[in-house]
Design a protein around this motif. Structure first.
Motif, PDB file in Angstrom:
ATOM      1  N   MET A  12      47.562  30.900  43.333  1.00 14.29           N
ATOM      2  CA  MET A  12      47.084  29.805  42.502  1.00 14.29           C
ATOM      3  C   MET A  12      47.971  29.577  41.283  1.00 14.29           C
ATOM      4  O   MET A  12      48.059  28.459  40.767  1.00 14.29           O
ATOM      5  CB  MET A  12      45.655  30.094  42.037  1.00 14.29           C
ATOM      6  CG  MET A  12      44.626  30.100  43.139  1.00 14.29           C
ATOM      7  SD  MET A  12      42.968  30.444  42.504  1.00 14.29           S
ATOM      8  CE  MET A  12      42.021  30.437  44.015  1.00 14.29           C
ATOM      9  N   LEU A  13      48.631  30.625  40.792  1.00 12.35           N
ATOM     10  CA  LEU A  13      49.493  30.482  39.623  1.00 12.35           C
ATOM     11  C   LEU A  13      50.731  29.641  39.908  1.00 12.35           C
ATOM     12  O   LEU A  13      51.423  29.229  38.971  1.00 12.35           O
ATOM     13  CB  LEU A  13      49.921  31.861  39.117  1.00 12.35           C
ATOM     14  CG  LEU A  13      48.823  32.707  38.475  1.00 12.35           C
ATOM     15  CD1 LEU A  13      49.369  34.064  38.077  1.00 12.35           C
ATOM     16  CD2 LEU A  13      48.242  32.005  37.254  1.00 12.35           C
ATOM     17  N   LYS A  14      51.035  29.364  41.161  1.00 12.28           N
ATOM     18  CA  LYS A  14      52.175  28.510  41.497  1.00 12.28           C
ATOM     19  C   LYS A  14      51.886  27.041  41.237  1.00 12.28           C
ATOM     20  O   LYS A  14      52.800  26.228  41.244  1.00 12.28           O
ATOM     21  CB  LYS A  14      52.560  28.718  42.964  1.00 12.28           C
ATOM     22  CG  LYS A  14      53.034  30.130  43.267  1.00 12.28           C
ATOM     23  CD  LYS A  14      53.376  30.308  44.726  1.00 12.28           C
ATOM     24  CE  LYS A  14      53.824  31.741  45.013  1.00 12.28           C
ATOM     25  NZ  LYS A  14      54.133  31.950  46.455  1.00 12.28           N
ATOM     26  N   GLN A  71      44.889  32.461  31.748  1.00  9.90           N
ATOM     27  CA  GLN A  71      44.120  32.817  30.560  1.00  9.90           C
ATOM     28  C   GLN A  71      42.658  33.105  30.880  1.00  9.90           C
ATOM     29  O   GLN A  71      41.948  33.684  30.053  1.00  9.90           O
ATOM     30  CB  GLN A  71      44.196  31.696  29.529  1.00  9.90           C
ATOM     31  CG  GLN A  71      43.309  30.494  29.806  1.00  9.90           C
ATOM     32  CD  GLN A  71      43.429  29.420  28.745  1.00  9.90           C
ATOM     33  OE1 GLN A  71      44.389  29.392  27.999  1.00  9.90           O
ATOM     34  NE2 GLN A  71      42.463  28.535  28.695  1.00  9.90           N
ATOM     35  N   ALA A  72      42.185  32.739  32.074  1.00  5.78           N
ATOM     36  CA  ALA A  72      40.785  33.003  32.431  1.00  5.78           C
ATOM     37  C   ALA A  72      40.527  34.493  32.637  1.00  5.78           C
ATOM     38  O   ALA A  72      39.486  35.022  32.247  1.00  5.78           O
ATOM     39  CB  ALA A  72      40.404  32.222  33.686  1.00  5.78           C
ATOM     40  N   GLY A  73      41.483  35.210  33.245  1.00  2.07           N
ATOM     41  CA  GLY A  73      41.309  36.646  33.453  1.00  2.07           C
ATOM     42  C   GLY A  73      40.401  36.992  34.608  1.00  2.07           C
ATOM     43  O   GLY A  73      39.554  37.886  34.486  1.00  2.07           O
ATOM     44  N   TRP A  74      40.568  36.329  35.753  1.00  2.00           N
ATOM     45  CA  TRP A  74      39.714  36.592  36.912  1.00  2.00           C
ATOM     46  C   TRP A  74      39.913  38.010  37.446  1.00  2.00           C
ATOM     47  O   TRP A  74      38.944  38.717  37.737  1.00  2.00           O
ATOM     48  CB  TRP A  74      40.006  35.587  38.017  1.00  2.00           C
ATOM     49  CG  TRP A  74      39.570  34.204  37.691  1.00  2.00           C
ATOM     50  CD1 TRP A  74      38.648  33.833  36.764  1.00  2.00           C
ATOM     51  CD2 TRP A  74      40.046  32.996  38.291  1.00  2.00           C
ATOM     52  NE1 TRP A  74      38.510  32.467  36.743  1.00  2.00           N
ATOM     53  CE2 TRP A  74      39.353  31.927  37.669  1.00  2.00           C
ATOM     54  CE3 TRP A  74      40.978  32.699  39.272  1.00  2.00           C
ATOM     55  CZ2 TRP A  74      39.572  30.599  38.020  1.00  2.00           C
ATOM     56  CZ3 TRP A  74      41.199  31.381  39.613  1.00  2.00           C
ATOM     57  CH2 TRP A  74      40.494  30.339  39.004  1.00  2.00           C
ATOM     58  N   TYR A  75      41.173  38.428  37.594  1.00  2.00           N
ATOM     59  CA  TYR A  75      41.426  39.749  38.171  1.00  2.00           C
ATOM     60  C   TYR A  75      40.969  40.853  37.224  1.00  2.00           C
ATOM     61  O   TYR A  75      40.476  41.899  37.666  1.00  2.00           O
ATOM     62  CB  TYR A  75      42.913  39.910  38.499  1.00  2.00           C
ATOM     63  CG  TYR A  75      43.221  41.145  39.295  1.00  2.00           C
ATOM     64  CD1 TYR A  75      43.035  41.162  40.669  1.00  2.00           C
ATOM     65  CD2 TYR A  75      43.686  42.310  38.687  1.00  2.00           C
ATOM     66  CE1 TYR A  75      43.298  42.296  41.417  1.00  2.00           C
ATOM     67  CE2 TYR A  75      43.944  43.445  39.418  1.00  2.00           C
ATOM     68  CZ  TYR A  75      43.761  43.435  40.789  1.00  2.00           C
ATOM     69  OH  TYR A  75      44.003  44.563  41.525  1.00  2.00           O
ATOM     70  N   LEU A 103      39.945  36.192  45.352  1.00  2.00           N
ATOM     71  CA  LEU A 103      40.751  35.020  45.038  1.00  2.00           C
ATOM     72  C   LEU A 103      42.236  35.356  45.104  1.00  2.00           C
ATOM     73  O   LEU A 103      42.670  36.425  44.671  1.00  2.00           O
ATOM     74  CB  LEU A 103      40.403  34.492  43.647  1.00  2.00           C
ATOM     75  CG  LEU A 103      38.959  34.022  43.444  1.00  2.00           C
ATOM     76  CD1 LEU A 103      38.729  33.654  41.999  1.00  2.00           C
ATOM     77  CD2 LEU A 103      38.656  32.836  44.349  1.00  2.00           C
ATOM     78  N   ASN A 104      43.023  34.420  45.618  1.00  2.00           N
ATOM     79  CA  ASN A 104      44.478  34.560  45.670  1.00  2.00           C
ATOM     80  C   ASN A 104      45.057  34.052  44.346  1.00  2.00           C
ATOM     81  O   ASN A 104      45.590  32.949  44.246  1.00  2.00           O
ATOM     82  CB  ASN A 104      45.035  33.764  46.855  1.00  2.00           C
ATOM     83  CG  ASN A 104      46.530  33.953  47.027  1.00  2.00           C
ATOM     84  OD1 ASN A 104      47.108  34.892  46.475  1.00  2.00           O
ATOM     85  ND2 ASN A 104      47.155  33.074  47.778  1.00  2.00           N
ATOM     86  N   VAL A 105      44.951  34.891  43.305  1.00  2.00           N
ATOM     87  CA  VAL A 105      45.343  34.463  41.963  1.00  2.00           C
ATOM     88  C   VAL A 105      46.843  34.222  41.891  1.00  2.00           C
ATOM     89  O   VAL A 105      47.303  33.243  41.287  1.00  2.00           O
ATOM     90  CB  VAL A 105      44.908  35.514  40.928  1.00  2.00           C
ATOM     91  CG1 VAL A 105      45.308  35.081  39.531  1.00  2.00           C
ATOM     92  CG2 VAL A 105      43.399  35.719  40.998  1.00  2.00           C
ATOM     93  N   ALA A 148      45.713  27.707  32.631  1.00  2.00           N
ATOM     94  CA  ALA A 148      44.256  27.856  32.596  1.00  2.00           C
ATOM     95  C   ALA A 148      43.795  29.009  33.483  1.00  2.00           C
ATOM     96  O   ALA A 148      42.861  29.741  33.125  1.00  2.00           O
ATOM     97  CB  ALA A 148      43.590  26.551  33.032  1.00  2.00           C
ATOM     98  N   ILE A 149      44.459  29.205  34.631  1.00  2.00           N
ATOM     99  CA  ILE A 149      44.077  30.299  35.531  1.00  2.00           C
ATOM    100  C   ILE A 149      44.456  31.644  34.935  1.00  2.00           C
ATOM    101  O   ILE A 149      43.681  32.612  34.986  1.00  2.00           O
ATOM    102  CB  ILE A 149      44.720  30.089  36.910  1.00  2.00           C
ATOM    103  CG1 ILE A 149      44.118  28.855  37.600  1.00  2.00           C
ATOM    104  CG2 ILE A 149      44.536  31.316  37.791  1.00  2.00           C
ATOM    105  CD1 ILE A 149      44.798  28.485  38.896  1.00  2.00           C
TER     106      ILE A 149
END
Length: 424
Positions: free
Chosen positions: A275-277, A287-291, A270-272, A284-285
């Motif tokens: 996505m944060l932009k 605080q999810a902690g995908w990376y 995922l291009n985190v 929400a992205i």
């Protein structure tokens, strides 16, 4: 294999004062060494920096208080600075994998504080840990140490909590997996949709975020340098620590379960950062902690001899039917349920993507594609490599229509040779 074991400690008021002095000395030595590195044309080696910033600095009036603490963490601070510069240069040259690393920065008093001791600076005595020139510190042993530690790091976070982080040698217990493989599609509300039809919801941070928002507004109104501002700053740091601990506990438990139960773990790249932009979904992205979940799965997979895979972010996992391999194209994010017009199967968007991420399912679908299964929907199927308007199959094409290409070519050749006059 080396691993870290972290424990909470409860120092006495006198030990807290000694630790504050130790943290200050370590911070000053780091900043002095970093200043010399930035001023010099060639990066000095570690022994030169230790001689200038520790040995010679103790003889001056401005740094004579360095003698009041143990020399071990001061030397380790300079060594850590050299490792930080080495990682930075290797990251720039491409020798170090992963994201680009920034150069070392000066340490601040209000940030997280740490000091590292080697074996000649600490001892484990029963339920307590002895640190040089600090004394025996009461430790809460949440789990036993698997082996003799080679080093220990004393940590004080922004919330005022103290920890000991040991580096130990461990032999992981490898258990046979229950499933051959699993594909995981990450989301916001539903954190993980697994290919075995299992869904894992994200923890609820709403109550903590409401408190944090209220405390941050109060912190902004406090006068800088006042005691009331310092008390509010610690309160905000404690709320942030609660959110961080809650997220870390959730991610550790989920990653451990996934790695223990499956031999092959597949995630999507995922291009985190991109996505944060999106200002509507950035909180929400983040605080999810995908990376962080991906890093935990990768580390535990290497530890337990599992196969960890990351598929390309350009793979159309949400655009392909997991049953027949038919590709229906891009669909808006608000559409959560999809009905395949080729095979008639109804899919949940996240479940369909997780099944496509699963390596075993991808192999089956690719086999069916090679056999021509996806050609059932002639007139609607797009090429897997090109999906432009020129690549769509027309419904008006008739397979039995004779081609006029050869006749047109022969007429043109006859006209060039003078055998026939061109028809207007």
């Amino acid at each position: 294999m080396k691993s870290r074991y972290q424990y909470r400690i409860y120092p006495t008021p006198g030990q807290r004062q000694s630790l504050a002095q130790l943290f200050g000395c370590v911070r000053v030595v780091w900043n002095d060494a970093l200043f010399l590195c930035k001023q010099s044309d060639k990066l000095p080696n570690t022994s030169e920096l230790q001689k200038i910033c520790i040995t010679q600095a103790k003889k001056t009036n401005a740094r004579e208080w360095l003698e009041q603490v143990s020399v071990v963490p001061l030397q380790q601070s300079v060594i850590d600075l050299g490792v930080a510069f080495k990682n930075f240069f290797q990251s720039r040259s491409g020798k170090r994998k992963g994201r680009k690393i920034k150069p070392p920065r000066f340490k601040r008093k209000t940030n997280r504080q740490s000091a590292r001791f080697t074996q000649r600076g600490f001892r484990v005595k029963g339920s307590k840990v002895y640190l040089a020139k600090i004394g025996e510190i009461k430790t809460h042993w949440s789990r036993p140490l698997p082996s003799e530690p080679s080093s220990v790091t004393v940590i004080k976070d922004c919330a005022g909590r103290y920890f000991l982080s040991f580096v130990v040698e461990v032999e992981p217990e490898i258990k046979p997996p229950q499933n051959p493989s699993i594909g995981i599609d990450l989301g916001i509300k539903t954190f993980a949709s697994c290919s075995n039809r299992e869904k894992v919801n994200s923890p609820d941070y709403s109550r903590l975020y409401r408190k944090l928002k209220r405390c941050q507004r109060r912190l902004a109104k406090r006068e800088r340098g006042s005691k009331r501002r310092e008390r509010m700053r610690v309160k905000v740091a404690k709320l942030n620590a609660q959110i961080r601990d809650k997220r870390k506990d959730f991610l550790h438990k989920l990653s451990t379960k996934v790695v223990n139960d499956n031999q092959v773990i597949a995630l999507e790249d995922l291009n985190v950062s991109g996505m944060l932009k999106n200002r509507k979904l950035s909180r929400a992205i983040s605080q999810a902690g995908w990376y962080e979940f991906r890093s935990l799965c990768e580390g535990k997979a290497n530890k337990h001899n599992r196969d960890f895979r990351v598929i390309s972010r350009w793979e159309p996992t949400s655009q392909v039917c997991s049953d027949c391999g038919y590709r229906w194209g891009k669909i808006d994010l608000s559409v959560r349920s999809i009905l395949c017009i080729n095979c008639g199967a109804e899919h949940d968007r996240d479940d369909n993507a997780s099944v496509n991420i699963d390596p075993s399912t991808s192999l089956r679908v690719n086999t069916e594609r090679s056999r021509g299964v996806e050609k059932v929907g002639v007139g609607h199927t797009h090429d897997s490599k090109r999906t432009g308007s020129a690549c769509k199959t027309s419904d008006e094409a008739v397979c039995g229509e004779p081609s006029t290409h050869q006749e047109s070519r022969q007429s043109f050749l006859d006209w060039l040779t003078g055998k026939e006059s061109p028809s207007l």
